[in-house]
Write a protein that holds these residues in place. Sequence first.
Motif, PDB file in Angstrom:
ATOM      1  N   SER A 119      44.103  44.557  30.241  1.00 25.45           N
ATOM      2  CA  SER A 119      44.167  44.864  31.669  1.00 25.45           C
ATOM      3  C   SER A 119      42.850  44.531  32.363  1.00 25.45           C
ATOM      4  CB  SER A 119      44.519  46.339  31.867  1.00 25.45           C
ATOM      5  OG  SER A 119      45.780  46.641  31.301  1.00 25.45           O
ATOM      6  N   LEU A 120      41.732  44.829  31.705  1.00 26.40           N
ATOM      7  CA  LEU A 120      40.437  44.465  32.277  1.00 26.40           C
ATOM      8  C   LEU A 120      40.314  42.952  32.439  1.00 26.40           C
ATOM      9  CD1 LEU A 120      38.063  46.869  30.316  1.00 26.40           C
ATOM     10  CD2 LEU A 120      38.444  46.888  32.778  1.00 26.40           C
ATOM     11  N   THR A 121      40.739  42.227  31.425  1.00 27.73           N
ATOM     12  CA  THR A 121      40.682  40.763  31.501  1.00 27.73           C
ATOM     13  C   THR A 121      41.587  40.237  32.603  1.00 27.73           C
ATOM     14  OG1 THR A 121      40.218  40.634  29.125  1.00 27.73           O
ATOM     15  CG2 THR A 121      41.034  38.645  30.188  1.00 27.73           C
ATOM     16  N   ALA A 122      42.812  40.763  32.669  1.00 30.83           N
ATOM     17  CA  ALA A 122      43.759  40.300  33.690  1.00 30.83           C
ATOM     18  C   ALA A 122      43.239  40.590  35.090  1.00 30.83           C
ATOM     19  CB  ALA A 122      45.110  40.964  33.463  1.00 30.83           C
ATOM     20  N   LEU A 123      42.682  41.774  35.310  1.00 27.60           N
ATOM     21  CA  LEU A 123      42.182  42.121  36.638  1.00 27.60           C
ATOM     22  C   LEU A 123      40.983  41.260  37.011  1.00 27.60           C
ATOM     23  CD1 LEU A 123      42.306  43.883  39.131  1.00 27.60           C
ATOM     24  CD2 LEU A 123      40.930  45.605  37.932  1.00 27.60           C
ATOM     25  N   HIS A 124      40.109  40.973  36.056  1.00 23.92           N
ATOM     26  CA  HIS A 124      38.917  40.158  36.339  1.00 23.92           C
ATOM     27  C   HIS A 124      39.314  38.764  36.816  1.00 23.92           C
ATOM     28  CE1 HIS A 124      34.964  38.359  35.929  1.00 23.92           C
ATOM     29  NE2 HIS A 124      35.476  37.445  35.098  1.00 23.92           N
ATOM     30  N   TYR A 125      40.194  38.115  36.058  1.00 24.13           N
ATOM     31  CA  TYR A 125      40.557  36.743  36.422  1.00 24.13           C
ATOM     32  C   TYR A 125      41.528  36.707  37.593  1.00 24.13           C
ATOM     33  CZ  TYR A 125      38.109  35.108  32.291  1.00 24.13           C
ATOM     34  OH  TYR A 125      37.130  34.815  31.382  1.00 24.13           O
ATOM     35  N   ALA A 126      42.341  37.737  37.766  1.00 22.89           N
ATOM     36  CA  ALA A 126      43.217  37.783  38.938  1.00 22.89           C
ATOM     37  C   ALA A 126      42.406  37.910  40.219  1.00 22.89           C
ATOM     38  CB  ALA A 126      44.201  38.939  38.812  1.00 22.89           C
ATOM     39  N   THR A 127      41.309  38.651  40.164  1.00 17.83           N
ATOM     40  CA  THR A 127      40.430  38.779  41.329  1.00 17.83           C
ATOM     41  C   THR A 127      39.802  37.436  41.679  1.00 17.83           C
ATOM     42  OG1 THR A 127      39.947  41.074  40.728  1.00 17.83           O
ATOM     43  CG2 THR A 127      38.441  40.003  42.261  1.00 17.83           C
ATOM     44  N   ILE A 128      39.363  36.706  40.661  1.00 19.39           N
ATOM     45  CA  ILE A 128      38.788  35.378  40.907  1.00 19.39           C
ATOM     46  C   ILE A 128      39.850  34.437  41.472  1.00 19.39           C
ATOM     47  CG2 ILE A 128      37.746  33.371  39.792  1.00 19.39           C
ATOM     48  CD1 ILE A 128      36.475  35.250  37.780  1.00 19.39           C
ATOM     49  N   GLN A 129      41.041  34.483  40.890  1.00 20.12           N
ATOM     50  CA  GLN A 129      42.113  33.618  41.354  1.00 20.12           C
ATOM     51  C   GLN A 129      42.484  33.906  42.808  1.00 20.12           C
ATOM     52  OE1 GLN A 129      45.883  34.307  39.530  1.00 20.12           O
ATOM     53  NE2 GLN A 129      46.788  32.382  40.238  1.00 20.12           N
ATOM     54  N   GLU A 130      42.582  35.166  43.161  1.00 18.78           N
ATOM     55  CA  GLU A 130      42.934  35.528  44.541  1.00 18.78           C
ATOM     56  C   GLU A 130      41.883  35.018  45.520  1.00 18.78           C
ATOM     57  OE1 GLU A 130      44.050  39.487  47.204  1.00 18.78           O
ATOM     58  OE2 GLU A 130      42.781  39.643  45.424  1.00 18.78           O
ATOM     59  N   ARG A 131      40.625  35.206  45.172  1.00 16.77           N
ATOM     60  CA  ARG A 131      39.553  34.754  46.071  1.00 16.77           C
ATOM     61  C   ARG A 131      39.587  33.233  46.249  1.00 16.77           C
ATOM     62  NH1 ARG A 131      35.882  37.284  43.734  1.00 16.77           N
ATOM     63  NH2 ARG A 131      35.069  35.657  42.356  1.00 16.77           N
ATOM     64  N   ARG A 132      39.782  32.510  45.182  1.00 17.53           N
ATOM     65  CA  ARG A 132      39.808  31.050  45.275  1.00 17.53           C
ATOM     66  C   ARG A 132      41.062  30.552  45.969  1.00 17.53           C
ATOM     67  NH1 ARG A 132      37.528  29.322  39.230  1.00 17.53           N
ATOM     68  NH2 ARG A 132      35.393  30.141  39.550  1.00 17.53           N
ATOM     69  N   GLN A 133      42.185  31.259  45.760  1.00 17.52           N
ATOM     70  CA  GLN A 133      43.413  30.844  46.423  1.00 17.52           C
ATOM     71  C   GLN A 133      43.341  31.104  47.920  1.00 17.52           C
ATOM     72  OE1 GLN A 133      45.716  29.274  44.362  1.00 17.52           O
ATOM     73  NE2 GLN A 133      46.419  28.555  46.369  1.00 17.52           N
ATOM     74  N   ALA A 134      42.658  32.166  48.315  1.00 13.37           N
ATOM     75  CA  ALA A 134      42.455  32.416  49.743  1.00 13.37           C
ATOM     76  C   ALA A 134      41.649  31.290  50.364  1.00 13.37           C
ATOM     77  CB  ALA A 134      41.750  33.754  49.940  1.00 13.37           C
ATOM     78  N   GLN A 135      40.654  30.812  49.660  1.00 13.37           N
ATOM     79  CA  GLN A 135      39.872  29.684  50.157  1.00 13.37           C
ATOM     80  C   GLN A 135      40.727  28.428  50.247  1.00 13.37           C
ATOM     81  OE1 GLN A 135      36.869  29.772  51.368  1.00 13.37           O
ATOM     82  NE2 GLN A 135      36.739  27.554  51.754  1.00 13.37           N
ATOM     83  N   ALA A 136      41.643  28.243  49.279  1.00  9.68           N
ATOM     84  CA  ALA A 136      42.523  27.074  49.306  1.00  9.68           C
ATOM     85  C   ALA A 136      43.440  27.101  50.529  1.00  9.68           C
ATOM     86  CB  ALA A 136      43.346  27.012  48.021  1.00  9.68           C
ATOM     87  N   VAL A 137      43.963  28.279  50.871  1.00 12.18           N
ATOM     88  CA  VAL A 137      44.814  28.407  52.062  1.00 12.18           C
ATOM     89  C   VAL A 137      44.012  28.095  53.318  1.00 12.18           C
ATOM     90  CG1 VAL A 137      46.133  30.039  53.476  1.00 12.18           C
ATOM     91  CG2 VAL A 137      46.407  30.028  50.992  1.00 12.18           C
ATOM     92  N   HIS A 138      42.790  28.581  53.363  1.00 15.37           N
ATOM     93  CA  HIS A 138      41.931  28.305  54.526  1.00 15.37           C
ATOM     94  C   HIS A 138      41.706  26.812  54.676  1.00 15.37           C
ATOM     95  CE1 HIS A 138      38.761  28.815  57.481  1.00 15.37           C
ATOM     96  NE2 HIS A 138      37.951  28.069  56.728  1.00 15.37           N
ATOM     97  N   GLU A 139      41.402  26.119  53.594  1.00 17.37           N
ATOM     98  CA  GLU A 139      41.169  24.681  53.661  1.00 17.37           C
ATOM     99  C   GLU A 139      42.453  23.932  53.998  1.00 17.37           C
ATOM    100  OE1 GLU A 139      38.329  23.322  53.644  1.00 17.37           O
ATOM    101  OE2 GLU A 139      37.184  25.112  53.093  1.00 17.37           O
ATOM    102  N   ALA A 140      43.613  24.403  53.503  1.00 14.96           N
ATOM    103  CA  ALA A 140      44.878  23.739  53.812  1.00 14.96           C
ATOM    104  C   ALA A 140      45.207  23.841  55.291  1.00 14.96           C
ATOM    105  CB  ALA A 140      45.997  24.346  52.967  1.00 14.96           C
TER     106      ALA A 140
END
Length: 482
Positions: free
Chosen positions: A393-414
């Motif tokens: 769960s710690l691993t999943a939450l860590h990488y999910a947080t990174i993924q969400e932040r980067r995906q938000a940036q991808a939406v902004h750029e799109a």
Amino acid sequence: MAIRMIHGGLRASWPISFLTLGLLLSGCAVGPRFHAPQSAMPTRFTSAPQDAKPRWPSKTWWRGFHSPPLDRFIEAAEHHNFNIRIAAAQLEAANAQVEIAGAPLLPSVSASGNAQWQRAPHTRIASLGTRNPSPFYGASVQASYLVDLWGENRDALRAALADAAASRFNRDTVALTEVTAVATTWFQILADRAALTIGLRNLGAADRLLKQLQAEFAAGTVDAVTVAQQAALVASERANIPVLRSQLRQETLGLGILVGKPPEQLAIPREHIGALRVPPVMPGLPSRLLSRRPDVAQAEATLIAANANVRAAIASFFPSITLTGSAATSSAALDTLLSPGSLLLNAATSISQPLFEGGRLMGNLAVSRAIYREDVATYEQTVVHAFTDVEQSLTALHYATIQERRQAQAVHEAHRALAAVRAQLQAGIVDVSAVLTAEETLLGDENAYTQAQLTRLDAAIHLYQALGGGWRLRRPAHPVGN
């Protein structure tokens, strides 16, 4: 003959046998004492930041998401969820079983009374009596007690107490599981609703562009291939809408089951998945985890019950002693029924020893020992699973947080790219295919961002569940495992 001599001797000296009752009650329990298995325990959680301060979940951890609808749904589930109600009823049955198991440790007392009327038949001999009815009254009290010399009944009670504790921990485990299921289902509903909104919005934009291209085709400024490509995109997005609506409806029905309400009584309020917040949580030392997981406590209580059953199975091989006593009175007159002259006292002691049971006792012992070994493995598995849950769960939450932040940036750029391409289209710099590509990219990024938000929320929920959801073990004043 020997038994009759012992029986007669104890009857003759029944006051002595009752004086030694306290010594007999102390008994000499047989069988192995319970010791919790020693499992390998990590010194720290490797997936947790080493400088982070522990923040265990609270009992109302879900309030940290700042979702009022979620608070109401969980409150409804705590009162009406079917699995929680079933587990609560099972706990009541287990508590009642404790009373049944404890009954043999107490004396059994019964009382009876009778009244009879006798009437002699008509006879010519006057000395044989008269025809008037003759009353007769009697009363008696019987008491018996099976001396728990080898602890068989005490171990049966100990097993029942441990089973009741396991049922209580099972109820807590079920409650935690159902609460987390409500949260994950609600967040899935929000994600499905967001995906539906995105799909409808993009369908509308694609349809407007299709109408524009059809007009330009009529004017001869675009070719038929471009119009056909856009029409295919519109058809694809329109075909996806029923799928999204079906997913949303199914998740809503699932939420109704979790909160114990039929679909027509379930109101789904409006809430955006982007408005939710993930409350901070961080585990402390791994050694503290075991006292915060109800499933670990349940596995240990089940193991305690299995150990007590082994002890009881061993005790069944030894002799059993029963003390009995009775007091009876009888009289032809009701007013003299309780007179000392009509009272008869009796006390006896009996002993029995199993000699041949056809393998029943050996079979019971073998079964009890096999169940104990099974429960040992289950307990050790539960402990390892608890530590693994937290790490995953710690691993999943860590990488999910990174993924969400980067995906938000991808939406902004799109969004920026689409705006730039549309401006270039108006200026005649690019053709409509560039706009189609930019729209498809934005659609994919927005859906991926919604899924990234859902993944992070689910990872947080699983971490709260892995850490026990604010549950704490409270040790009983008299441990059932001793």
